[in-house]
Design a protein around this motif. Structure first.
Motif, PDB file in Angstrom:
ATOM      1  N   UNK A 130     -11.478   8.116 -23.124  1.00 20.67           N
ATOM      2  CA  UNK A 130     -12.850   8.557 -23.326  1.00 20.67           C
ATOM      3  C   UNK A 130     -13.216   8.626 -24.809  1.00 20.67           C
ATOM      4  N   UNK A 131     -12.377   9.252 -25.615  1.00 19.46           N
ATOM      5  CA  UNK A 131     -12.676   9.467 -27.037  1.00 19.46           C
ATOM      6  C   UNK A 131     -12.308   8.269 -27.896  1.00 19.46           C
ATOM      7  N   UNK A 132     -11.200   7.609 -27.547  1.00 16.19           N
ATOM      8  CA  UNK A 132     -10.727   6.491 -28.364  1.00 16.19           C
ATOM      9  C   UNK A 132      -9.585   6.885 -29.280  1.00 16.19           C
ATOM     10  N   UNK A 133      -9.147   8.119 -29.176  1.00 18.74           N
ATOM     11  CA  UNK A 133      -8.000   8.641 -29.933  1.00 18.74           C
ATOM     12  C   UNK A 133      -7.206   9.562 -29.016  1.00 18.74           C
ATOM     13  N   UNK A 134      -5.917   9.732 -29.326  1.00 21.21           N
ATOM     14  CA  UNK A 134      -5.138  10.722 -28.604  1.00 21.21           C
ATOM     15  C   UNK A 134      -5.616  12.118 -28.991  1.00 21.21           C
ATOM     16  N   UNK A 135      -5.395  13.081 -28.124  1.00 23.76           N
ATOM     17  CA  UNK A 135      -5.859  14.454 -28.354  1.00 23.76           C
ATOM     18  C   UNK A 135      -5.372  14.992 -29.695  1.00 23.76           C
TER      19      UNK A 135
END
Length: 162
Positions: free
Chosen positions: A112-117
């Protein structure tokens, strides 16, 4: 709606992680939706059980809520439902729900974001079924909600990559 600390996510050092437990309440979905996209088209107050994937909402100042204010994602908002997890039928288990909620910070978050949390500035919490909503309303859905701890955003956070 009650707020409780979600031990599994807290263990991963998510400073703003908390979980909201759904109360057994009837659904009265009074919002307008775009027939093509399914997105909310005007601000409305709905029963929290009527919240859907992709909905953007305002924070509840008290942290206790049965009703929630949803707004079009094109307007300033505090939170967005970005993923849903459907639990299997069976007996209610807080342990199983907590374990399944960990998915909120895994691959669905990254997609969703395009990066890991761990690389992202956003926080996340799960909206989870209560034992009452599980037993009385067949509620099996965990909703993953994302927010920017620095304040309201305008537009979806999908692909934000920050």
């Amino acid at each position: 709606m009650t707020r409780r600390t979600h031990r599994g996510l807290a263990a991963l050092a998510l400073t703003a992680t908390f979980s909201l437990t759904l109360l057994g309440c009837s659904s009265s979905d009074e919002r307008e939706r775009d027939s093509g996209t399914g997105q909310v088209t005007e601000e409305a107050t709905i029963d929290i059980v009527a919240l859907e994937l992709g909905d953007c909402m305002m924070d509840a100042p008290s942290g206790l809520r049965e009703d929630i204010d949803v707004v079009p994602c094109t307007e300033p908002h505090d939170q967005e439902v970005f993923h849903e997890i459907t639990m299997p039928d069976g007996d209610f288990s807080e342990t199983d729900i907590d374990a399944a909620s960990m998915e909120c910070i895994g691959e669905p978050y990254t997609a969703f974001i395009g990066l890991e949390k761990a690389e992202s500035v956003f926080e996340v919490f799960p909206l989870i079924p209560s034992e009452t909503s599980w037993d009385e309303h067949d509620d099996r859905t965990i909703q993953c909600v994302i927010f920017d701890p620095s304040g309201p955003v305008t537009g979806t956070l999908a692909g934000a990559s920050r």
